[in-house]
Design a protein around this motif. Sequence first.
Motif, PDB file in Angstrom:
ATOM      1  N   GLU A  54      11.126  64.027  16.679  1.00  0.00           N
ATOM      2  CA  GLU A  54       9.764  63.328  17.057  1.00  0.00           C
ATOM      3  C   GLU A  54       9.167  63.157  15.855  1.00  0.00           C
ATOM      4  OE1 GLU A  54       9.145  63.118  20.934  1.00  0.00           O
ATOM      5  OE2 GLU A  54      11.059  62.568  20.070  1.00  0.00           O
ATOM      6  N   ILE A  55       9.461  63.633  14.837  1.00  0.00           N
ATOM      7  CA  ILE A  55       8.487  63.579  13.509  1.00  0.00           C
ATOM      8  C   ILE A  55       8.724  61.966  13.328  1.00  0.00           C
ATOM      9  CG2 ILE A  55       8.368  63.957  11.260  1.00  0.00           C
ATOM     10  CD1 ILE A  55       9.232  66.935  11.767  1.00  0.00           C
ATOM     11  N   ALA A  56       9.951  61.306  13.288  1.00  0.00           N
ATOM     12  CA  ALA A  56      10.173  59.994  12.786  1.00  0.00           C
ATOM     13  C   ALA A  56       9.537  58.925  13.839  1.00  0.00           C
ATOM     14  CB  ALA A  56      11.588  59.726  12.743  1.00  0.00           C
ATOM     15  N   ARG A  57       9.761  59.401  15.275  1.00  0.00           N
ATOM     16  CA  ARG A  57       9.088  58.814  16.337  1.00  0.00           C
ATOM     17  C   ARG A  57       7.660  58.661  16.053  1.00  0.00           C
ATOM     18  NH1 ARG A  57      12.183  60.722  20.765  1.00  0.00           N
ATOM     19  NH2 ARG A  57      13.795  58.849  20.504  1.00  0.00           N
ATOM     20  N   ALA A  58       7.073  59.691  15.734  1.00  0.00           N
ATOM     21  CA  ALA A  58       5.403  59.542  15.590  1.00  0.00           C
ATOM     22  C   ALA A  58       4.848  58.801  14.330  1.00  0.00           C
ATOM     23  CB  ALA A  58       5.062  61.173  15.213  1.00  0.00           C
ATOM     24  N   ARG A  59       5.884  58.923  13.328  1.00  0.00           N
ATOM     25  CA  ARG A  59       5.654  58.083  12.105  1.00  0.00           C
ATOM     26  C   ARG A  59       5.853  56.480  12.546  1.00  0.00           C
ATOM     27  NH1 ARG A  59       8.571  60.911   8.924  1.00  0.00           N
ATOM     28  NH2 ARG A  59      10.597  59.750   9.507  1.00  0.00           N
ATOM     29  N   GLY A  60       6.712  56.189  13.227  1.00  0.00           N
ATOM     30  CA  GLY A  60       7.027  55.048  13.813  1.00  0.00           C
ATOM     31  C   GLY A  60       5.989  54.342  14.498  1.00  0.00           C
ATOM     32  N   PHE A  61       5.501  55.255  15.385  1.00  0.00           N
ATOM     33  CA  PHE A  61       4.248  54.919  16.362  1.00  0.00           C
ATOM     34  C   PHE A  61       3.030  54.477  15.421  1.00  0.00           C
ATOM     35  CE2 PHE A  61       0.413  56.078  18.567  1.00  0.00           C
ATOM     36  CZ  PHE A  61       0.472  55.336  19.631  1.00  0.00           C
ATOM     37  N   VAL A  62       2.726  55.530  14.522  1.00  0.00           N
ATOM     38  CA  VAL A  62       1.566  54.943  13.658  1.00  0.00           C
ATOM     39  C   VAL A  62       1.811  53.631  12.742  1.00  0.00           C
ATOM     40  CG1 VAL A  62       1.933  56.430  11.727  1.00  0.00           C
ATOM     41  CG2 VAL A  62      -0.392  56.219  12.398  1.00  0.00           C
ATOM     42  N   ARG A  63       3.149  53.361  12.503  1.00  0.00           N
ATOM     43  CA  ARG A  63       3.477  52.267  11.542  1.00  0.00           C
ATOM     44  C   ARG A  63       3.253  50.978  12.525  1.00  0.00           C
ATOM     45  NH1 ARG A  63       8.198  53.344  10.329  1.00  0.00           N
ATOM     46  NH2 ARG A  63       9.130  52.569  12.035  1.00  0.00           N
TER      47      ARG A  63
END
Length: 159
Positions: A30-39
């Motif tokens: 989910e860390i990568a998913r959260a990073r992608g969401f903010v991007r």
Amino acid sequence: MVDRGTGQDRQTVGAGNVLGSAAYDMGSGEIARARGFVRDFLTDARSLHGMAVSARAMDVTQLVVSELATNVCKYAPGPCLLDLEAGDGMLTITMWDTGSVLPTSRQADPTRMGQHGLEIVLAVCESFEVRREPVGKRVRVEISLLDGPQGEPAGPAAW
């Protein structure tokens, strides 16, 4: 919009602010998913709403969300809410999790392996606030979306 069990929502509110929210069950993926969401949120704020978002802000924001999400995974696994609000040249990131222990920064130690996440967040954000909630805690940071003449964040003075 729903993304594999992760609820995500974006909207524009009065005064031109853009809001985004996502919910995660914080496992390491989910860390990568959260990073992608903010991007994606900042990309949309720039392209769809005409907001100025510097390359520095795009990178720093992803780093901060990654560090905050990593702390959730390590110290408060379970549900997590990520709220974003962009407007007036600033991005506010608010992350809620179920952990009751408040994060504390440690004295700088270049020989220490790991546990530098909060130091990084404090160094790059314009403001940092953490508060206990009836369940868990809420961390709120602000990041300038604009750059000054020398590439430094424009706006309120950084820590």
